[in-house]
Design an enzyme around this catalytic site. Structure first.
Site, PDB file in Angstrom:
ATOM      1  N   LYS A 116      -7.124   0.059  -3.340  1.00 44.81           N
ATOM      2  CA  LYS A 116      -5.940   0.362  -2.514  1.00 44.81           C
ATOM      3  C   LYS A 116      -6.310   0.782  -1.088  1.00 44.81           C
ATOM      4  O   LYS A 116      -5.542   0.547  -0.160  1.00 44.81           O
ATOM      5  CB  LYS A 116      -5.118   1.465  -3.183  1.00 44.81           C
ATOM      6  CG  LYS A 116      -4.532   1.071  -4.542  1.00 44.81           C
ATOM      7  CD  LYS A 116      -3.360   0.136  -4.426  1.00 44.81           C
ATOM      8  CE  LYS A 116      -2.756  -0.199  -5.789  1.00 44.81           C
ATOM      9  NZ  LYS A 116      -1.695  -1.209  -5.697  1.00 44.81           N
ATOM     10  N   SER A 166     -10.840  -3.129 -10.373  1.00 50.68           N
ATOM     11  CA  SER A 166     -10.038  -2.622  -9.264  1.00 50.68           C
ATOM     12  C   SER A 166     -10.146  -1.119  -9.038  1.00 50.68           C
ATOM     13  O   SER A 166      -9.937  -0.642  -7.932  1.00 50.68           O
ATOM     14  CB  SER A 166      -8.573  -3.014  -9.472  1.00 50.68           C
ATOM     15  OG  SER A 166      -8.110  -2.551 -10.733  1.00 50.68           O
ATOM     16  N   GLU A 176       5.022   4.502  -1.664  1.00 49.10           N
ATOM     17  CA  GLU A 176       5.339   4.668  -3.074  1.00 49.10           C
ATOM     18  C   GLU A 176       4.026   4.616  -3.834  1.00 49.10           C
ATOM     19  O   GLU A 176       3.040   4.072  -3.333  1.00 49.10           O
ATOM     20  CB  GLU A 176       6.267   3.541  -3.561  1.00 49.10           C
ATOM     21  CG  GLU A 176       5.557   2.236  -3.991  1.00 49.10           C
ATOM     22  CD  GLU A 176       4.761   1.548  -2.881  1.00 49.10           C
ATOM     23  OE1 GLU A 176       5.116   1.730  -1.704  1.00 49.10           O
ATOM     24  OE2 GLU A 176       3.783   0.838  -3.195  1.00 49.10           O
TER      25      GLU A 176
HETATM   26  C1  LIG Z   1      -6.971   0.790 -10.144  1.00 48.03           C
HETATM   27  C2  LIG Z   1      -5.735  -0.023  -9.983  1.00 48.03           C
HETATM   28  N1  LIG Z   1      -5.773  -1.325 -10.279  1.00 48.03           N
HETATM   29  C3  LIG Z   1      -4.675  -2.109 -10.170  1.00 48.03           C
HETATM   30  C4  LIG Z   1      -3.469  -1.578  -9.742  1.00 48.03           C
HETATM   31  C5  LIG Z   1      -2.271  -2.491  -9.679  1.00 48.03           C
HETATM   32  O1  LIG Z   1      -1.866  -2.797  -8.382  1.00 48.03           O
HETATM   33  P1  LIG Z   1      -2.060  -4.230  -7.755  1.00 48.03           P
HETATM   34  O2  LIG Z   1      -1.515  -5.215  -8.754  1.00 48.03           O
HETATM   35  O3  LIG Z   1      -1.294  -4.189  -6.499  1.00 48.03           O
HETATM   36  O4  LIG Z   1      -3.518  -4.433  -7.545  1.00 48.03           O
HETATM   37  C6  LIG Z   1      -3.382  -0.228  -9.412  1.00 48.03           C
HETATM   38  C7  LIG Z   1      -2.108   0.347  -8.975  1.00 48.03           C
HETATM   39  O5  LIG Z   1      -1.938   1.491  -8.766  1.00 48.03           O
HETATM   40  C8  LIG Z   1      -4.548   0.565  -9.539  1.00 48.03           C
HETATM   41  O6  LIG Z   1      -4.525   1.867  -9.246  1.00 48.03           O
END
Ligand SMILES: Cc1ncc(COP(=O)(O)O)c(C=O)c1O
Length: 393
Positions: A89, A377, A111
């Protein structure tokens, strides 16, 4: 086939800017300026310097040997969990805070679901000395408590969203409401590839650093910059779009997007948007979303706060509809088991969101030669309470 945004803000049938009139000047200001600002040399220099020295990029591309042995393929993990603040993020919030400054904004709103985007926003606001208000569903405030504490320490005001399912959709509604009431001095840092044009394109551009680095790293490690598969979880879809971006036109690279099935796609407690959804408008763009016969949004459900969202970004809807991307889903149980497996085989505790992408490896078959990149992620620190309770540790 064009998989990117056209000059009208659409990806095929999806996208656009469906906004109340009060927001028109804000969104239009952004639309007219975002590419000019992002492509400016001084912006690029400052963005890349901060990604390097503050975020810690490039994030490693790690060949996970024990997961590779288990699945009979070369499994590479793109380590967004090692970024400052613990997830992908921050790539987007660094970009958007620099943009907000150049637009002369003094107040930032956001948000958050899992709290990672809230923390990343509070972090860049502390870094640049801007006021920060984060909207978060009441349920998410409870299940992601460590991130709420971090946001408060960073100086952000965390406002609970108490309507609907009290999760990410409701927090987004509150943030939109705030923006309507403060249209002049406030920039809304949306945390995913959702919202009215130009947000989906802008956030994808900031997150595209993930696939830009992956290509270089793969070339160094395997001799080719094209893997057989890339996998990523999808809430709104920003880490997935960052992971897919520079591979979208490489038609032999298969793109796999993993949504949250919650307690099962047909259980009535799910967030598997492409399996359950229909075309419609949510949070400012036309996309695919979970809705009732008469168009009311269905409350989503997932153990993972970051995937607990009834829609997906418009570019994902386009990749899904054209068949360029494969959209699948993973249940709560499958994701938690995959999180434990990654922890015990690799010594890496993934965020439950990322564990959804890992879990899909169980459903794939390999011949031993494939190169597979999974976007890790985020890290699992925020999810320890959920993991401990589930496994009775
Ligand atoms: C570690 C992590 N992965 C994935 C996501 C999902 O978001 P996005 O689909 O925008 O990557 C989030 C959302 O808070 C997250 O914290």
């Amino acid at each position: 086939m064009n998989y990117f945004v056209n000059e009208k803000g659409y990806y095929g049938d999806f996208g656009g800017a469906y906004i109340p009139e009060m927001l028109y000047p804000n969104v239009e200001e952004l639309r007219q300026n975002y590419l000019k600002i992002i492509n400016d040399e001084s912006f690029k220099k400052e963005f890349h310097q901060l990604l390097k020295d503050y975020v810690g990029r490039p994030s490693p591309l790690y060949l996970a040997k024990r997961l590779s042995a288990k699945y009979n393929a070369n499994i590479f993990l793109k380590r967004e969990d090692l970024n400052h603040t613990g997830a992908h993020k921050i790539n987007n919030t660094i970009g958007q805070i620099l943009l907000a400054e150049r637009l002369g904004k003094k107040r930032i709103i956001a948000e958050t679901g899992a709290g990672q985007h809230g923390v990343a926003t509070a972090t860049v606001c502390a870094l640049r000395g801007l006021e920060c208000v984060v909207y978060m569903g009441e349920i998410d405030i409870e299940r992601q408590a460590p991130n709420v504490a971090r946001m408060k320490m960073l100086g952000a005001k965390v406002v609970p969203a108490t309507s609907g399912s009290k999760t990410l959709k409701d927090a987004t509604n509150e943030a939109m409401r705030d923006w309507v009431n403060n249209p002049v001095d406030t920039h809304y840092i949306i945390g995913s590839v959702v919202g009215p044009h130009p947000y989906p394109d802008m956030v994808a551009i900031f997150q595209s650093i993930i696939s830009e680095e992956t290509k270089k790293q793969l070339k160094e490690q395997t001799g080719s910059d094209q893997p057989d598969y890339v996998l990523a979880c999808v809430g709104g879809g920003s880490n997935a779009m960052g992971m897919f971006y520079h591979f979208i036109n490489d038609e032999n690279v298969k793109l796999v997007a993993v949504e949250a099935a919650g307690q099962g796609v047909s259980s009535g407690h799910s967030a598997a948007t492409t399996a359950l959804g229909k075309e419609g408008v949510l949070h400012g763009s036309r996309s695919i979303l979970m809705q009732t016969e008469d168009g009311q949004v269905v409350e989503p459900f997932s153990v993972s706060a970051g995937l607990d969202y009834p829609g997906i970004g418009p570019q994902h809807a386009h990749l899904f509809k054209t068949g360029r991307g494969k959209y699948v889903s993973i249940t709560d149980d499958e994701s938690l088991q995959a999180g434990l497996l990654c922890t015990q085989l690799e010594g890496i505790i993934p965020a439950i969101e990322s564990a959804h992408a890992l879990a899909y490896l169980e459903k794939m078959t390999f011949t031993g030669h494939e190169n597979v990149v999974v976007c890790l992620s985020g890290r699992g620190d925020k999810d320890m309470d959920t993991y401990m309770k589930y496994f009775g540790l």
